[in-house]
Design a protein around this motif. Sequence first.
Motif, PDB file in Angstrom:
ATOM      1  N   VAL A 130       7.584 -13.609  -5.701  1.00 35.55           N
ATOM      2  CA  VAL A 130       8.461 -12.575  -6.249  1.00 35.55           C
ATOM      3  C   VAL A 130       7.655 -11.303  -6.454  1.00 35.55           C
ATOM      4  CG1 VAL A 130       9.972 -11.934  -8.169  1.00 35.55           C
ATOM      5  CG2 VAL A 130       9.863 -14.316  -7.408  1.00 35.55           C
ATOM      6  N   ILE A 131       8.292 -10.152  -6.148  1.00 35.71           N
ATOM      7  CA  ILE A 131       7.683  -8.858  -6.467  1.00 35.71           C
ATOM      8  C   ILE A 131       8.647  -8.064  -7.342  1.00 35.71           C
ATOM      9  CG2 ILE A 131       6.294  -8.764  -4.361  1.00 35.71           C
ATOM     10  CD1 ILE A 131       8.368  -6.801  -3.208  1.00 35.71           C
ATOM     11  N   ASP A 132       8.104  -7.110  -8.132  1.00 36.37           N
ATOM     12  CA  ASP A 132       8.963  -6.251  -8.934  1.00 36.37           C
ATOM     13  C   ASP A 132       9.268  -4.966  -8.167  1.00 36.37           C
ATOM     14  OD1 ASP A 132       6.721  -4.647  -9.103  1.00 36.37           O
ATOM     15  OD2 ASP A 132       6.247  -5.213 -11.172  1.00 36.37           O
ATOM     16  N   ASN A 133       9.916  -4.027  -8.829  1.00 41.33           N
ATOM     17  CA  ASN A 133      10.319  -2.786  -8.161  1.00 41.33           C
ATOM     18  C   ASN A 133       9.150  -1.916  -7.731  1.00 41.33           C
ATOM     19  OD1 ASN A 133      13.078  -3.054  -7.954  1.00 41.33           O
ATOM     20  ND2 ASN A 133      13.484  -2.197  -9.976  1.00 41.33           N
ATOM     21  N   LYS A 134       7.971  -2.163  -8.305  1.00 36.93           N
ATOM     22  CA  LYS A 134       6.795  -1.392  -7.930  1.00 36.93           C
ATOM     23  C   LYS A 134       5.960  -2.095  -6.861  1.00 36.93           C
ATOM     24  CE  LYS A 134       6.440   0.961 -12.397  1.00 36.93           C
ATOM     25  NZ  LYS A 134       5.579   1.251 -13.579  1.00 36.93           N
ATOM     26  N   GLY A 135       6.499  -3.220  -6.341  1.00 36.21           N
ATOM     27  CA  GLY A 135       5.789  -3.943  -5.298  1.00 36.21           C
ATOM     28  C   GLY A 135       4.663  -4.812  -5.805  1.00 36.21           C
ATOM     29  N   ARG A 136       4.634  -5.077  -7.111  1.00 36.59           N
ATOM     30  CA  ARG A 136       3.611  -5.942  -7.670  1.00 36.59           C
ATOM     31  C   ARG A 136       4.074  -7.395  -7.654  1.00 36.59           C
ATOM     32  NH1 ARG A 136       2.687  -2.554 -13.149  1.00 36.59           N
ATOM     33  NH2 ARG A 136       4.898  -3.088 -13.182  1.00 36.59           N
ATOM     34  N   VAL A 137       3.172  -8.293  -7.319  1.00 41.57           N
ATOM     35  CA  VAL A 137       3.493  -9.716  -7.292  1.00 41.57           C
ATOM     36  C   VAL A 137       3.605 -10.220  -8.724  1.00 41.57           C
ATOM     37  CG1 VAL A 137       2.758 -12.006  -6.569  1.00 41.57           C
ATOM     38  CG2 VAL A 137       2.325 -10.023  -5.090  1.00 41.57           C
ATOM     39  N   TYR A 163       0.335  -8.946  -0.815  1.00 38.56           N
ATOM     40  CA  TYR A 163       0.930 -10.221  -0.417  1.00 38.56           C
ATOM     41  C   TYR A 163       1.077 -10.313   1.102  1.00 38.56           C
ATOM     42  CZ  TYR A 163       4.731  -6.881  -1.010  1.00 38.56           C
ATOM     43  OH  TYR A 163       5.510  -5.752  -0.977  1.00 38.56           O
ATOM     44  N   ALA A 164       1.310  -9.171   1.774  1.00 38.21           N
ATOM     45  CA  ALA A 164       1.460  -9.177   3.238  1.00 38.21           C
ATOM     46  C   ALA A 164       0.175  -9.615   3.920  1.00 38.21           C
ATOM     47  CB  ALA A 164       1.871  -7.792   3.730  1.00 38.21           C
ATOM     48  N   LEU A 165      -0.979  -9.321   3.302  1.00 42.48           N
ATOM     49  CA  LEU A 165      -2.258  -9.705   3.904  1.00 42.48           C
ATOM     50  C   LEU A 165      -2.403 -11.220   4.034  1.00 42.48           C
ATOM     51  CD1 LEU A 165      -4.651  -7.224   2.053  1.00 42.48           C
ATOM     52  CD2 LEU A 165      -3.822  -7.075   4.410  1.00 42.48           C
ATOM     53  N   ALA A 166      -1.740 -11.949   3.157  1.00 39.66           N
ATOM     54  CA  ALA A 166      -1.829 -13.412   3.209  1.00 39.66           C
ATOM     55  C   ALA A 166      -1.117 -13.983   4.427  1.00 39.66           C
ATOM     56  CB  ALA A 166      -1.237 -14.016   1.936  1.00 39.66           C
ATOM     57  N   PHE A 167      -0.201 -13.200   5.025  1.00 42.09           N
ATOM     58  CA  PHE A 167       0.594 -13.693   6.152  1.00 42.09           C
ATOM     59  C   PHE A 167       0.250 -13.024   7.483  1.00 42.09           C
ATOM     60  CE2 PHE A 167       3.194 -14.173   2.317  1.00 42.09           C
ATOM     61  CZ  PHE A 167       3.500 -15.527   2.371  1.00 42.09           C
ATOM     62  N   GLN A 168      -0.253 -11.797   7.454  1.00 41.18           N
ATOM     63  CA  GLN A 168      -0.445 -11.101   8.720  1.00 41.18           C
ATOM     64  C   GLN A 168      -1.683 -10.205   8.780  1.00 41.18           C
ATOM     65  OE1 GLN A 168       3.269  -8.949   8.833  1.00 41.18           O
ATOM     66  NE2 GLN A 168       2.476  -7.245   7.628  1.00 41.18           N
ATOM     67  N   LYS A 169      -2.470 -10.170   7.704  1.00 45.47           N
ATOM     68  CA  LYS A 169      -3.712  -9.384   7.686  1.00 45.47           C
ATOM     69  C   LYS A 169      -3.461  -7.890   7.875  1.00 45.47           C
ATOM     70  CE  LYS A 169      -6.374 -12.929   7.040  1.00 45.47           C
ATOM     71  NZ  LYS A 169      -6.992 -13.135   5.717  1.00 45.47           N
ATOM     72  N   LYS A 170      -2.226  -7.443   7.543  1.00 41.89           N
ATOM     73  CA  LYS A 170      -1.922  -6.015   7.626  1.00 41.89           C
ATOM     74  C   LYS A 170      -1.142  -5.611   6.383  1.00 41.89           C
ATOM     75  CE  LYS A 170       0.131  -6.200  11.656  1.00 41.89           C
ATOM     76  NZ  LYS A 170       0.859  -5.758  12.885  1.00 41.89           N
ATOM     77  N   ARG A 171      -1.491  -4.448   5.796  1.00 41.19           N
ATOM     78  CA  ARG A 171      -0.768  -3.939   4.631  1.00 41.19           C
ATOM     79  C   ARG A 171       0.449  -3.140   5.103  1.00 41.19           C
ATOM     80  NH1 ARG A 171      -3.473  -4.079  -0.332  1.00 41.19           N
ATOM     81  NH2 ARG A 171      -5.688  -4.664  -0.195  1.00 41.19           N
ATOM     82  N   GLU A 172       1.539  -3.855   5.327  1.00 38.03           N
ATOM     83  CA  GLU A 172       2.763  -3.196   5.739  1.00 38.03           C
ATOM     84  C   GLU A 172       3.956  -4.039   5.312  1.00 38.03           C
ATOM     85  OE1 GLU A 172       2.290  -2.785   9.941  1.00 38.03           O
ATOM     86  OE2 GLU A 172       3.147  -4.759  10.378  1.00 38.03           O
TER      87      GLU A 172
END
Length: 371
Positions: A130-137, A163-172
Motif C-alpha cells: 500500500v502507498i499513501d497519496n505522497k507515494g510513500r509505502v 517500491y518499483a525498484l523491487a520489481f523492475q530496477k527502475k524508478r518509474e
Amino acid sequence: KILKQGIKKTLSGKPIQFYWKHQTLDANEFDTEVSFSPTLISDKIVGQVLIHDITKRMAAEAQLKSWSDTLEQRVAERTRDLERAQDAMLNMVEDLENSTRDLESSNQALKNSEQTQTQIINFLPYPTFVIDNKGRVVAWNHATENLTGVKSSDMVGKDNYAYALAFQKKREPILIDLVKDWDERYKGQYASIERKGEILYAQAFNPLMNIYLSIRASVLYDDRGQVKGAIETLRDVTDEMTAKKEIAYQKALLDQLFDASPEGIVQINETDQVTRINRQFSLIFGFSEKEVKEKSLDQSIIPESKREEGKMVKKKMTAQKKKVWIETQRQRKDKSLVDVSITGIPIFVDDKKVGLYGIYQDITERKIAER
C-alpha cells in the motif's frame, strides 16, 4: 489432525497453507488450497481461513500428461486438452473474482481501522503493498517480502518509486501509480491491462523474477470518501501461463495434423452437426466447409440408401466407446457414389460423449482392381 495443527499454529501467530479434500452436500469430493492466517484484532489472535477450489487447475495439469502415441488417442486426448484449457481459463477468472473480493474486503477494513489494515494486509496470502497519496509505502506484507526479497522494514516509509525498484530496477510508475494517475507511456510494460470500475487489472512477464504476474491495483478511500492512497496485489501465474502455452502448442499441432492428413476428416459435435472438415475431405466429396458446417452428414455425403447404416455406426461407437471401421459407399456433391473406408472415433470427456471424428479414405481404385 491437520486441521487441529493448522488451528493451533494459526492461534500461536503462525500462518499455514496446505492442500485439502472437501466434499459437497452430495458427497462429491473436490481439491482445495487452504490458508490459515493469524490476525490480531483487539489484542486477540483470531484465525482467518481462505479456501480456494483448485479442482480445475489440478485437472488441467494432469490432462497435459496424458497424450497417447496413436493418432486416434492423440486426437481424443488433445480434444480433451482444449476443453481443459477452457476450464483453466474459467478457473483463472474465478481466482481473479476471489482476489477482487479479498481486495474489496481489505479496502473496507482499511477504512474502518488503520491498525486492522496493517494486520490484515500483513497476513494476506498474496503479495500486497500500500502507498499513501505522497507515494510513500505504508504496508509491505510478508508475501511481498518473499516475492521480492525486500524486507518490510527496508521499504515502509520510502517514496520516490522505491517500491518499483523491487520489481523492475527502475524508478518509474507501476500499476499502483497508474490506477490513480493514468499515463499511456507505461501501458507497454504489460501484456494486457484493463480497468473495471476503480480496479486496474494487468498481466506481465517479470524478467527480473522470471515469472508471469497477475496484478490488480485499486484506489483507497478514507472514512470521508477522500482518496488516501492505493493498494496493489500480485499473484504468480507462471504455471497457468505455461499450461496455456502448452495447450496452444498442442492445439496448433493438432490443427496441422488435421489439415495435412492424407485422409478426409470430419469433426461432428454432440448434436450430430459438422463443426469442421479438412482439405482432403473436400477433395473426396467436393463440399466446402461452409456448405456442410452446422449440418448433419445425412444432408451431404450419406445417400438415402445408407442412412440406416450411418445411424448403426454412430450407435455402435457410442455403445462400445471405441472406434468403428467399415467399408461402404458415400456420395459426392454431384450425387455420384464413391467407395470409401470409414474409421469412426467417438470423443468422450468425463465419460460423456461430446462428438466424434470420421476419417474417410477413397478406395475406388482398389475396388475397381478387386472387381
